[in-house]
Design a protein around this motif. Structure first.
Motif, mmCIF file in Angstrom:
data_model
loop_
_atom_site.group_PDB
_atom_site.id
_atom_site.type_symbol
_atom_site.label_atom_id
_atom_site.label_comp_id
_atom_site.label_asym_id
_atom_site.label_seq_id
_atom_site.Cartn_x
_atom_site.Cartn_y
_atom_site.Cartn_z
ATOM 1 N N CYS A 1 68.331 70.112 120.640
ATOM 2 C CA CYS A 1 69.552 69.598 120.011
ATOM 3 C C CYS A 1 70.526 69.091 121.079
ATOM 4 O O CYS A 1 71.115 68.034 120.943
ATOM 5 N N ALA A 2 70.663 69.845 122.173
ATOM 6 C CA ALA A 2 71.581 69.458 123.244
ATOM 7 C C ALA A 2 71.114 68.189 123.935
ATOM 8 O O ALA A 2 71.926 67.352 124.331
ATOM 9 N N ALA A 3 69.802 68.016 124.073
ATOM 10 C CA ALA A 3 69.267 66.831 124.748
ATOM 11 C C ALA A 3 69.558 65.555 123.969
ATOM 12 O O ALA A 3 69.639 64.477 124.548
ATOM 13 N N ALA A 4 69.737 65.669 122.673
ATOM 14 C CA ALA A 4 69.979 64.493 121.830
ATOM 15 C C ALA A 4 71.403 63.962 121.955
ATOM 16 O O ALA A 4 71.692 62.869 121.480
ATOM 17 N N HIS A 5 72.299 64.700 122.587
ATOM 18 C CA HIS A 5 73.702 64.311 122.675
ATOM 19 C C HIS A 5 74.179 64.309 124.124
ATOM 20 O O HIS A 5 74.750 65.301 124.590
ATOM 21 N N PRO A 6 73.981 63.213 124.854
ATOM 22 C CA PRO A 6 74.459 63.164 126.241
ATOM 23 C C PRO A 6 75.984 63.125 126.304
ATOM 24 O O PRO A 6 76.638 62.686 125.365
ATOM 25 N N GLN B 1 74.471 74.833 110.350
ATOM 26 C CA GLN B 1 74.067 73.818 111.327
ATOM 27 C C GLN B 1 72.890 74.330 112.164
ATOM 28 O O GLN B 1 71.938 73.591 112.423
ATOM 29 N N LEU B 2 72.934 75.581 112.558
ATOM 30 C CA LEU B 2 71.843 76.177 113.329
ATOM 31 C C LEU B 2 70.549 76.193 112.525
ATOM 32 O O LEU B 2 69.484 75.849 113.043
ATOM 33 N N ILE B 3 70.639 76.542 111.260
ATOM 34 C CA ILE B 3 69.453 76.543 110.398
ATOM 35 C C ILE B 3 68.885 75.129 110.282
ATOM 36 O O ILE B 3 67.674 74.917 110.391
ATOM 37 N N GLY B 4 69.760 74.159 110.087
ATOM 38 C CA GLY B 4 69.314 72.765 109.996
ATOM 39 C C GLY B 4 68.648 72.295 111.283
ATOM 40 O O GLY B 4 67.606 71.637 111.263
ATOM 41 N N ASP B 5 69.239 72.650 112.424
ATOM 42 C CA ASP B 5 68.641 72.260 113.702
ATOM 43 C C ASP B 5 67.298 72.952 113.916
ATOM 44 O O ASP B 5 66.368 72.355 114.454
ATOM 45 N N ALA B 6 67.184 74.194 113.479
ATOM 46 C CA ALA B 6 65.903 74.917 113.604
ATOM 47 C C ALA B 6 64.826 74.270 112.729
ATOM 48 O O ALA B 6 63.664 74.161 113.136
ATOM 49 N N ILE B 7 65.207 73.825 111.554
ATOM 50 C CA ILE B 7 64.242 73.172 110.657
ATOM 51 C C ILE B 7 63.770 71.839 111.246
ATOM 52 O O ILE B 7 62.598 71.492 111.150
ATOM 53 N N ARG B 8 64.699 71.088 111.872
ATOM 54 C CA ARG B 8 64.344 69.789 112.444
ATOM 55 C C ARG B 8 63.586 69.904 113.769
ATOM 56 O O ARG B 8 62.954 68.941 114.202
ATOM 57 N N ALA B 9 63.635 71.045 114.408
ATOM 58 C CA ALA B 9 62.943 71.216 115.694
ATOM 59 C C ALA B 9 61.435 71.163 115.482
ATOM 60 O O ALA B 9 60.916 71.587 114.450
#
Length: 189
Positions: free
Chosen positions: A4-9, A165-173
């Motif tokens: 998630c962090a890598a997607a937002h420079p 948001q954390l749940i959503g990011d975990a699902i998209r990972a």
């Protein structure tokens, strides 16, 4: 969290500093200690000079190449980077960023308001690690702990939505097997 962090420079005005994870143990002391993990901390600021986002990433060492590689994946070209004058931070120029520096010398961080926010974030990281993690393998899990701290910091404006948001990011990972997760941790050790 690191995906998630890598997607937002980071962009705009950014303060960077070098830091180390790890405590003192018998053996070699100081920055060359094998018990310490080098990492770079970067904080982007808004127009009023307040912190927006943070990135913390382990590095194999503080070299021009390591910082240039880090900057290419974590900073947008055109970002104005301010550092304490450590030679390796000139590597951000190779990533298309502007670099200005203030040589710190023997001054204390509190004497340099130009680095107020990156020093504050590093102090908060130290406090969080000392309070929550009495002992862990810094070399093996530095990426995960720094990623978790950065994720919480970057989502602090909406604490009510942090869990969803954390749940959503975990699902998209992308899914990974246990051995892949362990192998990734070993690469950063």
């Amino acid at each position: 969290l690191s995906e998630c962090a890598a997607a937002h420079p980071l962009r705009g005005d950014v303060q960077v500093d070098d830091a180390y994870l790890g405590g003192e143990r018998p053996g070699t002391g100081g920055r060359g200690s094998p018990n310490k993990v080098a990492f770079v901390a970067a904080v982007s600021l808004n127009a009023k000079g307040h912190p927006l986002h943070v990135k913390m990433s382990p590095l194999p060492g503080f070299t021009l190449k390591a910082v240039a590689d880090w900057a290419r994946s974590n900073l947008l070209p055109g970002t104005d980077v301010r550092s304490d004058g450590l030679n390796c931070f000139a590597g951000v120029i190779d990533a298309g960023c502007a670099h200005s520096y203030i040589v710190v010398g023997k001054r204390k961080p509190r004497d340099l308001p130009q680095f107020r926010w990156v020093n504050t974030v590093l102090a908060n990281l130290k406090t969080a690690l000392c309070a929550a993690h009495k002992a862990f393998k810094y070399a093996k899990y530095a990426l995960q702990y720094l990623g978790a701290f950065s994720y919480r910091f970057n989502h602090r404006f909406d604490l009510n939505g942090l869990v969803s948001q954390l749940i959503g990011d975990a699902i998209r990972a992308r899914p990974q097997r246990e051995w892949q997760i362990r192998a990734e941790a070993e690469v950063h050790a």
